[in-house]
Design a protein around this motif. Structure first.
Motif, PDB file in Angstrom:
ATOM      1  N   LEU A 211     -34.079 -39.508 -35.003  1.00  0.00           N
ATOM      2  CA  LEU A 211     -35.318 -40.301 -35.378  1.00  0.00           C
ATOM      3  C   LEU A 211     -35.253 -41.684 -35.360  1.00  0.00           C
ATOM      4  O   LEU A 211     -36.245 -42.516 -35.454  1.00  0.00           O
ATOM      5  CB  LEU A 211     -35.628 -39.905 -36.960  1.00  0.00           C
ATOM      6  N   VAL A 212     -33.850 -42.435 -35.230  1.00  0.00           N
ATOM      7  CA  VAL A 212     -33.900 -43.877 -35.046  1.00  0.00           C
ATOM      8  C   VAL A 212     -34.298 -44.370 -33.659  1.00  0.00           C
ATOM      9  O   VAL A 212     -34.474 -45.272 -33.519  1.00  0.00           O
ATOM     10  CB  VAL A 212     -32.358 -44.347 -35.374  1.00  0.00           C
ATOM     11  N   VAL A 213     -34.419 -43.161 -32.695  1.00  0.00           N
ATOM     12  CA  VAL A 213     -34.831 -43.442 -31.519  1.00  0.00           C
ATOM     13  C   VAL A 213     -36.357 -43.433 -31.591  1.00  0.00           C
ATOM     14  O   VAL A 213     -36.822 -42.325 -31.691  1.00  0.00           O
ATOM     15  CB  VAL A 213     -34.201 -42.743 -30.511  1.00  0.00           C
ATOM     16  N   PRO A 214     -37.041 -44.330 -31.292  1.00  0.00           N
ATOM     17  CA  PRO A 214     -38.604 -44.450 -31.268  1.00  0.00           C
ATOM     18  C   PRO A 214     -39.259 -43.477 -30.353  1.00  0.00           C
ATOM     19  O   PRO A 214     -38.697 -43.490 -29.238  1.00  0.00           O
ATOM     20  CB  PRO A 214     -38.903 -45.796 -30.996  1.00  0.00           C
ATOM     21  N   ILE A 215     -40.112 -42.927 -30.862  1.00  0.00           N
ATOM     22  CA  ILE A 215     -40.974 -41.790 -30.283  1.00  0.00           C
ATOM     23  C   ILE A 215     -40.153 -40.457 -29.526  1.00  0.00           C
ATOM     24  O   ILE A 215     -40.558 -39.494 -29.896  1.00  0.00           O
ATOM     25  CB  ILE A 215     -41.932 -42.345 -29.253  1.00  0.00           C
ATOM     26  N   ILE A 216     -39.253 -40.871 -28.771  1.00  0.00           N
ATOM     27  CA  ILE A 216     -38.399 -39.892 -28.444  1.00  0.00           C
ATOM     28  C   ILE A 216     -37.686 -39.093 -29.379  1.00  0.00           C
ATOM     29  O   ILE A 216     -37.787 -37.951 -29.071  1.00  0.00           O
ATOM     30  CB  ILE A 216     -37.425 -40.535 -27.341  1.00  0.00           C
ATOM     31  N   GLY A 217     -37.061 -39.558 -30.281  1.00  0.00           N
ATOM     32  CA  GLY A 217     -36.502 -38.966 -31.524  1.00  0.00           C
ATOM     33  C   GLY A 217     -37.294 -38.113 -32.270  1.00  0.00           C
ATOM     34  O   GLY A 217     -37.118 -36.776 -32.484  1.00  0.00           O
ATOM     35  N   ASP A 218     -38.711 -38.530 -32.517  1.00  0.00           N
ATOM     36  CA  ASP A 218     -39.729 -37.863 -32.963  1.00  0.00           C
ATOM     37  C   ASP A 218     -39.827 -36.387 -32.408  1.00  0.00           C
ATOM     38  O   ASP A 218     -40.049 -35.407 -32.875  1.00  0.00           O
ATOM     39  CB  ASP A 218     -40.950 -38.361 -33.501  1.00  0.00           C
TER      40      ASP A 218
ATOM     41  N   VAL B 271     -37.987 -34.978 -29.851  1.00  0.00           N
ATOM     42  CA  VAL B 271     -36.892 -34.000 -29.917  1.00  0.00           C
ATOM     43  C   VAL B 271     -36.801 -33.400 -31.077  1.00  0.00           C
ATOM     44  O   VAL B 271     -36.485 -32.140 -31.130  1.00  0.00           O
ATOM     45  CB  VAL B 271     -35.716 -34.886 -29.660  1.00  0.00           C
ATOM     46  N   LEU B 272     -36.594 -33.985 -32.225  1.00  0.00           N
ATOM     47  CA  LEU B 272     -36.496 -33.300 -33.472  1.00  0.00           C
ATOM     48  C   LEU B 272     -37.536 -32.395 -33.717  1.00  0.00           C
ATOM     49  O   LEU B 272     -37.310 -31.138 -34.491  1.00  0.00           O
ATOM     50  CB  LEU B 272     -36.571 -34.493 -34.810  1.00  0.00           C
ATOM     51  N   ALA B 273     -38.833 -32.749 -33.446  1.00  0.00           N
ATOM     52  CA  ALA B 273     -40.034 -31.454 -33.701  1.00  0.00           C
ATOM     53  C   ALA B 273     -39.737 -30.419 -32.835  1.00  0.00           C
ATOM     54  O   ALA B 273     -39.783 -29.273 -33.318  1.00  0.00           O
ATOM     55  CB  ALA B 273     -41.196 -32.384 -33.061  1.00  0.00           C
ATOM     56  N   VAL B 274     -39.007 -30.541 -31.412  1.00  0.00           N
ATOM     57  CA  VAL B 274     -38.853 -29.496 -30.698  1.00  0.00           C
ATOM     58  C   VAL B 274     -37.618 -28.694 -31.407  1.00  0.00           C
ATOM     59  O   VAL B 274     -37.803 -27.239 -31.365  1.00  0.00           O
ATOM     60  CB  VAL B 274     -38.484 -29.912 -29.318  1.00  0.00           C
ATOM     61  N   LEU B 275     -36.558 -29.209 -31.756  1.00  0.00           N
ATOM     62  CA  LEU B 275     -35.509 -28.572 -32.195  1.00  0.00           C
ATOM     63  C   LEU B 275     -36.107 -27.990 -33.552  1.00  0.00           C
ATOM     64  O   LEU B 275     -35.663 -26.675 -33.828  1.00  0.00           O
ATOM     65  CB  LEU B 275     -34.510 -29.571 -32.853  1.00  0.00           C
ATOM     66  N   TRP B 276     -36.947 -28.459 -34.493  1.00  0.00           N
ATOM     67  CA  TRP B 276     -37.343 -27.712 -35.843  1.00  0.00           C
ATOM     68  C   TRP B 276     -38.113 -26.432 -35.221  1.00  0.00           C
ATOM     69  O   TRP B 276     -38.099 -25.491 -35.822  1.00  0.00           O
ATOM     70  CB  TRP B 276     -38.109 -28.868 -36.505  1.00  0.00           C
ATOM     71  N   LEU B 277     -38.788 -26.570 -34.174  1.00  0.00           N
ATOM     72  CA  LEU B 277     -39.608 -25.371 -33.746  1.00  0.00           C
ATOM     73  C   LEU B 277     -39.199 -24.679 -33.031  1.00  0.00           C
ATOM     74  O   LEU B 277     -39.626 -23.712 -32.739  1.00  0.00           O
ATOM     75  CB  LEU B 277     -40.957 -25.991 -33.060  1.00  0.00           C
ATOM     76  N   THR B 278     -37.763 -24.650 -32.872  1.00  0.00           N
ATOM     77  CA  THR B 278     -37.006 -23.777 -31.822  1.00  0.00           C
ATOM     78  C   THR B 278     -36.671 -22.383 -32.528  1.00  0.00           C
ATOM     79  O   THR B 278     -36.553 -22.394 -33.812  1.00  0.00           O
ATOM     80  CB  THR B 278     -35.777 -24.312 -31.488  1.00  0.00           C
TER      81      THR B 278
END
Length: 124
Positions: free
Chosen positions: A95-102, A104-111
């Motif tokens: 999440l410290v990576v702006p926009i891209i981090g959000d 990537v984490l959302a995709v991981l959470w929805l996997t």
């Protein structure tokens, strides 16, 4: 049949998921299902939107206190969700990576869950 707190609750209702969110306040081990993650996130978002729309000093204090109280269980829940897909909870640092981090984490959470995630379950 009641699912123990140390197991992910698949197809959790909104009330079950939100109750587990607070019961497992600082539990970083174990796993969480997608519904266990998404329902509390939705409830917290809606609560904060309602409180922000009220806009006064008392409500600002309530928002701050609620956000502070929900911070640790949110991080713990995110870690448990990542465990369910066989990833370390440390992935949340993306999440410290702006926009891209959000994203990537959302995709991981929805996997979909991974059978290998069982290694993160609490010892019986």
């Amino acid at each position: 049949m009641t699912i123990p707190l140390d197991q992910p609750l698949r197809a959790a209702s909104i009330t079950e998921a939100y109750a587990r969110f607070w019961k497992k306040y600082a539990t970083f081990s174990g796993r969480a299902s997608r519904t266990e993650l998404l329902w509390p996130m939705l409830v917290n978002l809606l609560l904060l939107i309602v409180l922000v729309l009220a806009r006064n000093d008392v409500v600002s204090l309530v928002i701050s206190l609620y956000a502070l109280a929900a911070f640790v269980p949110s991080i713990a829940l995110g870690a448990r969700r990542l465990h369910d897909i066989n990833r370390s909870g440390w992935w949340q640092l993306i999440l410290v990576v702006p926009i891209i981090g959000d994203i990537v984490l959302a995709v991981l959470w929805l996997t979909f869950p991974s059978p290998e995630g069982i290694k993160y379950d609490l010892a019986a």
